[in-house]
Enzyme design. Structure first.
Site, short mmCIF file in Angstrom:
data_model
loop_
_atom_site.label_atom_id
_atom_site.label_comp_id
_atom_site.label_asym_id
_atom_site.label_seq_id
_atom_site.Cartn_x
_atom_site.Cartn_y
_atom_site.Cartn_z
CB THR A 186 -0.96 0.00 1.20
OG1 THR A 186 -1.79 -1.16 1.11
CG2 THR A 186 -1.83 1.23 1.22
CB CYS A 187 3.97 2.09 1.84
SG CYS A 187 3.35 1.55 3.45
CB SER A 188 5.46 0.77 -2.90
OG SER A 188 6.57 0.80 -2.05
#
Length: 160
Positions: free
Chosen positions: A48-50
């Site tokens: 999700t972060c990337s």
């Protein structure tokens, strides 16, 4: 105790990722006298972060700046070398300043910790976004576990 709107940020050491290596910075000095957006992610290179979180702030950086924000920071509980590698992989350039909280100094002091022990990830920063004006929190949105909604670039644009 978790930090809240109206609170002053803790003064702790963070590490700014730079192409020349880690640079130790005092949070009090970093956020003094200006309006910034700080979003935190559990970890660099995680899905999700990337895929969503960091790219959203990269693509919306100009719109956020147009709302009077002096700088956008991404904080993760990784080391500065990992944060720089992530910045390079995501072509961050000058749009977002990458901050490493590898010792969880900021994360523990703000009470915004996520316990992912037992999943092989240890203790991490929770996913959140805050607007900071001269070291005071003026907006804070913390995600529920596993969610990605209130801390997105689009969501922060709605409150700026």
């Amino acid at each position: 105790m978790t930090i809240a709107v109206g609170d002053t940020l803790p003064d702790v050491v963070l590490h700014r990722a730079t192409p020349d290596g880690p640079e130790a910075v005092q949070s009090k000095e970093l956020f003094a006298g200006r309006k910034v957006v700080l979003f935190a992610v559990p970890g660099a290179f995680t899905p999700t972060c990337s895929i969503k979180h960091l790219p959203g702030f990269i693509s919306k950086a100009d719109e956020i700046a147009a709302k009077g924000v002096d700088e956008i920071f991404c904080l993760a509980t990784n080391d500065a070398f990992v944060m720089q590698a992530w910045a390079n992989a995501e072509n961050v350039g000058e749009t977002v300043t990458m901050l490493a909280d590898g010792d969880l100094n900021f994360t523990n002091a703000t009470g915004l910790k996520l316990d992912l022990r037992g999943k092989g990830l240890g203790e991490r920063a929770n996913r959140y976004v805050m607007v900071i004006e001269d070291n005071k929190v003026t907006h804070l949105a913390v995600e529920e576990a596993g969610a990605f909604d209130v801390s997105s670039a689009e969501a922060v644009l709605g409150v700026l």
